[in-house]
Write a protein that holds these residues in place. Sequence first.
Motif, PDB file in Angstrom:
ATOM      1  N   ALA A 181      77.992  46.319 -33.040  1.00 32.39           N
ATOM      2  CA  ALA A 181      79.193  46.402 -33.875  1.00 32.39           C
ATOM      3  C   ALA A 181      79.048  45.555 -35.128  1.00 32.39           C
ATOM      4  N   LEU A 182      78.222  44.511 -35.063  1.00 39.42           N
ATOM      5  CA  LEU A 182      77.994  43.655 -36.233  1.00 39.42           C
ATOM      6  C   LEU A 182      76.960  44.255 -37.178  1.00 39.42           C
ATOM      7  N   SER A 183      76.011  44.971 -36.599  1.00 35.09           N
ATOM      8  CA  SER A 183      74.948  45.540 -37.430  1.00 35.09           C
ATOM      9  C   SER A 183      74.755  47.000 -37.055  1.00 35.09           C
ATOM     10  N   PRO A 184      75.645  47.868 -37.524  1.00 42.31           N
ATOM     11  CA  PRO A 184      75.504  49.287 -37.175  1.00 42.31           C
ATOM     12  C   PRO A 184      74.252  49.924 -37.762  1.00 42.31           C
ATOM     13  N   VAL A 185      73.708  49.355 -38.834  1.00 40.76           N
ATOM     14  CA  VAL A 185      72.479  49.870 -39.443  1.00 40.76           C
ATOM     15  C   VAL A 185      71.417  48.780 -39.382  1.00 40.76           C
ATOM     16  N   THR A 186      70.300  49.083 -38.789  1.00 41.05           N
ATOM     17  CA  THR A 186      69.206  48.127 -38.722  1.00 41.05           C
ATOM     18  C   THR A 186      68.135  48.522 -39.737  1.00 41.05           C
ATOM     19  N   LEU A 187      67.501  47.528 -40.305  1.00 40.37           N
ATOM     20  CA  LEU A 187      66.463  47.749 -41.309  1.00 40.37           C
ATOM     21  C   LEU A 187      65.149  47.208 -40.765  1.00 40.37           C
ATOM     22  N   ARG A 188      64.141  48.054 -40.675  1.00 38.50           N
ATOM     23  CA  ARG A 188      62.827  47.643 -40.184  1.00 38.50           C
ATOM     24  C   ARG A 188      61.800  47.801 -41.306  1.00 38.50           C
ATOM     25  N   PRO A 189      61.361  46.699 -41.919  1.00 37.98           N
ATOM     26  CA  PRO A 189      60.370  46.796 -42.992  1.00 37.98           C
ATOM     27  C   PRO A 189      59.027  47.287 -42.454  1.00 37.98           C
ATOM     28  N   VAL A 190      58.394  48.169 -43.190  1.00 40.08           N
ATOM     29  CA  VAL A 190      57.072  48.689 -42.852  1.00 40.08           C
ATOM     30  C   VAL A 190      56.172  48.488 -44.065  1.00 40.08           C
ATOM     31  N   ASP A 191      55.071  47.776 -43.881  1.00 42.00           N
ATOM     32  CA  ASP A 191      54.145  47.504 -44.978  1.00 42.00           C
ATOM     33  C   ASP A 191      53.362  48.773 -45.301  1.00 42.00           C
ATOM     34  N   ALA A 192      53.618  49.348 -46.473  1.00 36.75           N
ATOM     35  CA  ALA A 192      52.959  50.584 -46.891  1.00 36.75           C
ATOM     36  C   ALA A 192      51.754  50.341 -47.783  1.00 36.75           C
ATOM     37  N   SER A 193      51.390  49.078 -48.016  1.00 41.53           N
ATOM     38  CA  SER A 193      50.229  48.786 -48.842  1.00 41.53           C
ATOM     39  C   SER A 193      48.952  49.128 -48.079  1.00 41.53           C
ATOM     40  N   PRO A 194      47.846  49.395 -48.791  1.00 43.73           N
ATOM     41  CA  PRO A 194      46.587  49.726 -48.109  1.00 43.73           C
ATOM     42  C   PRO A 194      46.150  48.609 -47.166  1.00 43.73           C
ATOM     43  N   ALA A 195      45.353  48.988 -46.178  1.00 44.97           N
ATOM     44  CA  ALA A 195      44.908  48.007 -45.175  1.00 44.97           C
ATOM     45  C   ALA A 195      44.160  46.850 -45.819  1.00 44.97           C
ATOM     46  N   GLN A 196      43.326  47.150 -46.835  1.00 48.31           N
ATOM     47  CA  GLN A 196      42.581  46.082 -47.484  1.00 48.31           C
ATOM     48  C   GLN A 196      43.507  45.134 -48.228  1.00 48.31           C
ATOM     49  N   GLU A 197      44.552  45.663 -48.859  1.00 46.04           N
ATOM     50  CA  GLU A 197      45.500  44.803 -49.557  1.00 46.04           C
ATOM     51  C   GLU A 197      46.257  43.923 -48.571  1.00 46.04           C
ATOM     52  N   GLN A 198      46.555  44.437 -47.397  1.00 45.41           N
ATOM     53  CA  GLN A 198      47.206  43.623 -46.380  1.00 45.41           C
ATOM     54  C   GLN A 198      46.305  42.485 -45.938  1.00 45.41           C
ATOM     55  N   ARG A 199      45.004  42.754 -45.786  1.00 48.57           N
ATOM     56  CA  ARG A 199      44.070  41.697 -45.378  1.00 48.57           C
ATOM     57  C   ARG A 199      43.887  40.676 -46.487  1.00 48.57           C
ATOM     58  N   ALA A 200      44.022  41.120 -47.755  1.00 50.01           N
ATOM     59  CA  ALA A 200      43.840  40.187 -48.874  1.00 50.01           C
ATOM     60  C   ALA A 200      44.895  39.100 -48.854  1.00 50.01           C
ATOM     61  N   GLY A 201      46.149  39.466 -48.592  1.00 48.10           N
ATOM     62  CA  GLY A 201      47.210  38.483 -48.425  1.00 48.10           C
ATOM     63  C   GLY A 201      47.529  37.708 -49.686  1.00 48.10           C
ATOM     64  N   ALA A 202      48.145  36.540 -49.486  1.00 57.11           N
ATOM     65  CA  ALA A 202      48.623  35.730 -50.605  1.00 57.11           C
ATOM     66  C   ALA A 202      47.497  35.029 -51.345  1.00 57.11           C
ATOM     67  N   LEU A 203      46.321  34.901 -50.722  1.00 57.52           N
ATOM     68  CA  LEU A 203      45.207  34.190 -51.358  1.00 57.52           C
ATOM     69  C   LEU A 203      44.298  35.132 -52.144  1.00 57.52           C
ATOM     70  N   ALA A 204      44.701  36.378 -52.323  1.00 52.53           N
ATOM     71  CA  ALA A 204      43.825  37.340 -52.985  1.00 52.53           C
ATOM     72  C   ALA A 204      43.458  36.898 -54.398  1.00 52.53           C
ATOM     73  N   PHE A 205      44.414  36.317 -55.124  1.00 53.59           N
ATOM     74  CA  PHE A 205      44.156  35.950 -56.523  1.00 53.59           C
ATOM     75  C   PHE A 205      43.114  34.841 -56.631  1.00 53.59           C
ATOM     76  N   LEU A 206      42.850  34.116 -55.549  1.00 53.66           N
ATOM     77  CA  LEU A 206      41.875  33.033 -55.591  1.00 53.66           C
ATOM     78  C   LEU A 206      40.436  33.539 -55.561  1.00 53.66           C
ATOM     79  N   ILE A 207      40.222  34.756 -55.056  1.00 51.73           N
ATOM     80  CA  ILE A 207      38.857  35.271 -54.956  1.00 51.73           C
ATOM     81  C   ILE A 207      38.228  35.464 -56.337  1.00 51.73           C
ATOM     82  N   PRO A 208      38.901  36.118 -57.320  1.00 43.36           N
ATOM     83  CA  PRO A 208      38.301  36.171 -58.666  1.00 43.36           C
ATOM     84  C   PRO A 208      38.092  34.792 -59.269  1.00 43.36           C
ATOM     85  N   LEU A 209      39.047  33.889 -59.074  1.00 45.54           N
ATOM     86  CA  LEU A 209      38.910  32.541 -59.625  1.00 45.54           C
ATOM     87  C   LEU A 209      37.670  31.861 -59.092  1.00 45.54           C
TER      88      LEU A 209
END
Length: 424
Positions: A181-209
């Motif tokens: 009754a409090l949450s009649p609509v549930t939201l389930r996030p699904v990561d649609a980015s490519p598998a490699q981008e998911q593995r890259a994560g937040a540290l991806a920008f450090l690899i070129p550096l």
Amino acid sequence: MPSKIDPRRSGRSGGLRWPLVWNVAWRDLLSTLRDRRTLVSTILLPLLILPLFTLGMPLLLGRLIGGQAAERQKVGVVGTLPAELRRSLTRDESGRAGVELVSVTDPVEAVQSGEVEAALRAVTPLPTRAGEGSGQLELYAKLGNLKGQTGAQGKVESSVQAYNRALTLSRLEALGLDETALSPVTLRPVDASPAQEQRAGALAFLIPLMMLSFLLNGGMATALDSTAGEKERGTLESLLVSPVSRGEVVAGKLLATTLTSLATGVFSVLGFLAAGLAAAGLRGRSDVDAEMMQAMGGQLTLTPATLGAMVLIVLTVALLLSALLIALSIYARSYKEAQTYVTPLTFLIVFPAVALQFADFLTIGDALYALPVFGSMVAILDLVKGQITPLHTLLASGANLLGAGVLAWLAWRSFGREEVIFRN
């Protein structure tokens, strides 16, 4: 008096004699290989530090956060807390220890002195059942402290949320309703980015550096030693009076510098691949270490196509940086003076890498890849995320080759000028 430069050896006519070019390059490479410190920075640092950084830092953070979850922190209390809330705060759960509640008089002083990690003060009486009104509870903590956020502060916030939820659910049950009754609509996030981008994560920008930093540092020792170092030792003059044209001298030194730079680049790629293989063993686990690895990422996996693109980009970047190092260091009177010229080049890599943190906000068009160095960093980031295209690979590589050609021409001009060669 220095000898005049023989115009017949200026390299203005005839093609390069590649055996002589290789002899000049091998001479400079031998000088580099004799320095153990250069070997360490060329091979060991990129091969060991990169996996330790991209794999070790998430694991370290996972252990620290997991340790905070398993440790019982002290939380100060001012006023009266409902019995159920006290039980929620002190109760141990799977993989998470509760907190120890202690009475304090001044919550601010108690937190600042380290007596407790956090403190609670009931400003108004807290309800024990839903429908009794609302109460206010103040949480005192060092809000910018990561240890507190993952320790006492985080535990208190989750316990209060659980207490509020329990009161709400009991009220819903009394009314004949359930929690939907409090949450009649549930939201389930699904990561649609490519598998490699998911593995890259937040540290991806450090690899070129890190890759470009190692390319620059790898070629720096050879470039400085083969130009300013030889000028300081007086061995450059003997090379210039030998039957080798100036163009062959420049080509040989450029070849030696590029090879040492590429060696560092190869070991940096191997380091990232090793980190990716090690991280693959953590996938599928549910502990804190695996969660941190998935969140921070920084792993590099290459297909045959992306490997070819990476080789082309790294090769052209190494050539560009080597030409830039030689063009700058030939003007120096000594090795130390040359270091002052080339040290600021690190900012040429650091500043664009900082901008790559916000690459998702940038409008990246084809023209951006045509910028020397920066276009290559964007292309490497695309490689890490599995988004590279042949056009962008060619644009980034072509820009590097064009820049390397201009800088090599400037270095060749400098080797033909007495006021530069005999500047010391």
